[in-house]
Every structure is written in C-alpha cells, then in structure tokens.
Enzyme design. Sequence first.
Site, PDB file in Angstrom:
ATOM      1  N   ILE A 115      18.852  63.509 -36.056  1.00 35.06           N
ATOM      2  CA  ILE A 115      19.852  64.550 -35.809  1.00 35.06           C
ATOM      3  C   ILE A 115      21.206  63.847 -35.722  1.00 35.06           C
ATOM      4  CG2 ILE A 115      20.531  66.466 -34.292  1.00 35.06           C
ATOM      5  CD1 ILE A 115      17.703  66.896 -35.205  1.00 35.06           C
TER       6      ILE A 115
ATOM      7  N   ARG B 181       8.812  60.631 -13.881  1.00 35.20           N
ATOM      8  CA  ARG B 181       9.213  59.784 -12.740  1.00 35.20           C
ATOM      9  C   ARG B 181      10.609  60.214 -12.285  1.00 35.20           C
ATOM     10  NH1 ARG B 181      13.137  57.321 -15.744  1.00 35.20           N
ATOM     11  NH2 ARG B 181      12.507  56.671 -17.812  1.00 35.20           N
TER      12      ARG B 181
HETATM   13  P1  ADP Z   1      13.854  55.915 -25.083  1.00 32.33           P
HETATM   14  O1  ADP Z   1      12.648  56.489 -24.411  1.00 32.33           O
HETATM   15  O2  ADP Z   1      13.614  54.575 -25.699  1.00 32.33           O
HETATM   16  O3  ADP Z   1      15.095  55.985 -24.259  1.00 32.33           O
HETATM   17  P2  ADP Z   1      14.459  58.389 -26.496  1.00 32.33           P
HETATM   18  O4  ADP Z   1      13.434  59.070 -27.320  1.00 32.33           O
HETATM   19  O5  ADP Z   1      14.763  58.954 -25.138  1.00 32.33           O
HETATM   20  O6  ADP Z   1      14.081  56.834 -26.365  1.00 32.33           O
HETATM   21  O7  ADP Z   1      15.813  58.301 -27.315  1.00 32.33           O
HETATM   22  C1  ADP Z   1      16.922  57.587 -26.847  1.00 32.33           C
HETATM   23  C2  ADP Z   1      18.162  57.989 -27.602  1.00 32.33           C
HETATM   24  O8  ADP Z   1      18.009  57.745 -29.014  1.00 32.33           O
HETATM   25  C3  ADP Z   1      18.517  59.443 -27.498  1.00 32.33           C
HETATM   26  O9  ADP Z   1      19.240  59.749 -26.334  1.00 32.33           O
HETATM   27  C4  ADP Z   1      19.356  59.658 -28.756  1.00 32.33           C
HETATM   28  O10 ADP Z   1      20.671  59.173 -28.559  1.00 32.33           O
HETATM   29  C5  ADP Z   1      18.670  58.738 -29.769  1.00 32.33           C
HETATM   30  N1  ADP Z   1      17.668  59.498 -30.563  1.00 32.33           N
HETATM   31  C6  ADP Z   1      16.338  59.559 -30.379  1.00 32.33           C
HETATM   32  N2  ADP Z   1      15.730  60.371 -31.283  1.00 32.33           N
HETATM   33  C7  ADP Z   1      16.711  60.834 -32.091  1.00 32.33           C
HETATM   34  C8  ADP Z   1      16.744  61.731 -33.233  1.00 32.33           C
HETATM   35  N3  ADP Z   1      15.638  62.299 -33.744  1.00 32.33           N
HETATM   36  N4  ADP Z   1      17.948  61.990 -33.786  1.00 32.33           N
HETATM   37  C9  ADP Z   1      19.078  61.436 -33.304  1.00 32.33           C
HETATM   38  N5  ADP Z   1      19.124  60.587 -32.250  1.00 32.33           N
HETATM   39  C10 ADP Z   1      17.961  60.290 -31.639  1.00 32.33           C
END
Ligand code: ADP
Length: 445
Positions: free
Chosen positions: A203, A292
Amino acid sequence: MFKKILIANRGEIALRIQRTCREMGIKTVAVYSTADRDSLHVRFADEAVCIGPAPSAKSYLNMSSIIAAAEITNADAIHPGYGFLSENAKFSEICALHGIKFIGATPDQINAMGNKSMAKETMKKAGVPCVPGSDGVLNDVKEAKKIAGKIGYPVIIKASAGGGGRGMRIVWEESEIQKAYDSAKQESAAAFGNDDLYMEKYIEEPRHIEFQIVGDQYGTVCHLSERDCSIQRRHQKLLEETPSPFMTPELRDEMGTAAIKAAKSVNYEGVGTIEFLVDKHRNFYFMEMNTRIQVEHPVTEEVINYDLIKEQILVAAGVPISGKNYFPERCAIECRINAEDPYNDFRPSPGKILNLHKPGGHGVRVDTHVYAGYTIPPNYDSMIAKLIVVARTREEAIVKMRRALDEFIIEGIHTTIPLHMQLMNDKNFIEGNFTTAFMNTFELK
Ligand code: ADP
C-alpha cells in the site's frame, strides 16, 4: 488477586509494571541479567533474582531460569512486558503447567495471532478487511511471481514470524523478486528461526493506525480508540499519538467495530492491539495483532485516564470489564528517546550517562529506567526513555512537547532528542500531513 508478580522484563517497562503492582498492593519480583545488576528495576523490586549473563538468549529469554525464579520466590503470576517472551505461546503454556498465571494471551490466542500469515486467514474468515495478498505462506519464488502478477506491483514480502520491521522487502517489479525473496528468507531465518514468507500488496504511502482493545475472560471486548504510529524509520515506530489527525468519527466507528470483531474471533482476553494500514481514501486493512502491552500504550492511558497495566492484571485475575468503548477527549504524543546518533545513521550509542535532567510540569510524563551515572549496556534495545505529553488540543500538545524536549538533558551519549525537536517544528507534521513514508524524505538539520 495475585499476591506476588514476577516481571520477566527489564528497562522502563519493568519499572512501569512495578509501579502499578505497588499501587495495587501486589509484591514484585525482578529478574535481571548480569549486565543489569545496577538497574532501577532491580533496586525498586521487593525481590530480585539474577537469571543469567548479558545475552538475552541466556537471560530474559531463558524460560527455565525465569520459571525457577518464580518458583523460588513463590510468585503466583508472571508479567512478560513487551518483546522477549511476551508473545511466546510455549512460555504461556509452561507458565500454565506450573500453575503460574501468565499475564498475557493464552497459547491458543498467541498461536492464532502470532503467525502473521495465519492471523490474516483468521481475519478474512471473520470478515475483517485485509490487504490483498497470498493465501498463507509462499511455497517458492515461482508462486511469489504468480501472485504478484495477479495482485499487481508493488508488493511486499513479509516474514510470517516477523516483528520489529525485520524480514520485509518491497518489490517494485518482477526482476527484483528473486533477490528480495532470498534475502527476506535469510533475514527471517536468522531473526526468528522461521523462514516462512507471505506476500501482500504494498500500500503506497499509507498511515499506520492501530486500535487498543481489551477483552475479559467472559467474552466481552471493547476498544479504547486509536493510535497513529505513521512516523517510522525502517518500519520502526519513532513517535505515536492519539487521536490520529487523519481520523474521522465515522472511520473510528468502522475501525473500532472491525477491531472488536478481530479480537472476538479468537476469544481474546487481556489487552491487545489490532494494527491497520489506512490508505489515502480511508480504506483500512488489517495488518497484524499484538497480543501484549505495547511500547506506546501511555498515549492511550493519558487521554482516557486509564491504567492499562492495572487492566491487564485485573483481567488476568478474572475481573470482568464494563465493555464500554472509550473515546479520546484530549491529545497525547509520545516520543521514543533512543540512545542512537541520529547524525550518524542512527548508530547505537551505549555508554555512561554523565548528567541527566528530566522534563516535568503539567501534562508531561517520562517513563524511563535511566539515571545520571547509569551505564547503558550494548546488549539490548536502544530505547532509553519515552516522553509523553497530554493537552487539550494537538497544537497545545506539540507546543508542550517542544518545551519538554528542550528541558530534557542527557549528557555522555547521543540520543534522538534533536530528531524529535525538528519533527515538532516540521510544517507537515504540525499540519498532520504525513504517512509511513514521511521519514524517507526527512532531512535532519
Ligand atoms: P512488524 O511486526 O515487523 O513491525 P508490521 O506488519 O507491523 O511488521 O509492519 C510494520 C510496518 O511496515 C508498517 O507499519 C508499515 O509501515 C509497513 N508495512 C507493512 N505491510 C505493508 C503493506 N502491505 N503496505 C505498505 N506498508 C506496509
């Protein structure tokens, strides 16, 4: 109610949990590695047990040492904080086997949500909107190419076991996919001992908006509104705030309802967070659930006047919640102060703090374990303090944060305070005009 809680963590969160326990009349047991002998969480606890040497694998992740410490001290519950064993299904299960209450999710709930590709499948079934992508784990790069072709580039390859922004690769066109796939696999194997990957549509320029939820043991779930965590560097959060400047009452209703649905679908009990990505058209997509307490929980606490650690303990003890959703009436911002040199590619800056002055005054909260004379060990996370402000409006909160950052003096090491100061004066930040891509073009002066 519990009589004694062992806190299986270190740093600011260990202190934060101790404070609530003390207010509730519950005794605390600290555990520490040899590198943390002089830490405040050791000094302020009612009892303290050394659980091993500096490397976390031998101390804060050492399940048998921690269980032994709980048994020796007669603790009836363990609070895992965040990181370390907080989302470890095996540890949650071992605690139960020893008759010690794990203040967190059950093994089933962690298993359902901890694996990110599986969590997405669960959410899809529950009718929660998800980012389009692979159905579960990718078998090989050929399959990855096929799915990417179908959903359209750019895509993001992510680790099923991921966390802390690791094991993620953005792929802009097919020619890059092999390299991205191989390196994400390698990185996640090294970081998580699991190299399962999945794929999502990338995205572009989204916001990261998450909902705090609380569920009790009787199936009641409520939400405590959102936190905007779009200000990130390399997918790691730097600053969080609530309410999100992008939020509308309608969107909050829709996202809050989806968050509750997500939590209910796994019979969630305890505090948890449902993370979403929100695109510029305000479409939102489930990203993951954290089972958590989170680093950024204080912004929620400040705007709704709620002690989330107390809530965790009450729910774990079987107390029912009211089920009422909460809406922010004030604005709170949290800056994560890291021992890193922002002028040198954020290189870690451990070492001795020679001089320290913490900000204070109306609407200012500092959650930290450091003090003048304390030596930051190189072994752990670089976050050394969280500076939180609360005010009636976002404008007032920003002014207050500037004033508090100005008062915050930490000598002897480098910190990210100058970065936050510049953020508080950035026109786009002030106008609430930012996405997760904000830091990519941010130049530190
Ligand atoms: P983690 O658990 O390693 O923190 P997340 O799944 O929470 O990983 O994703 C961390 C960040 O990565 C998100 O806040 C966003 O900025 C970016 N991100 C993750 N998935 C997407 C996606 N499908 N499109 C755009 N950005 C993404």
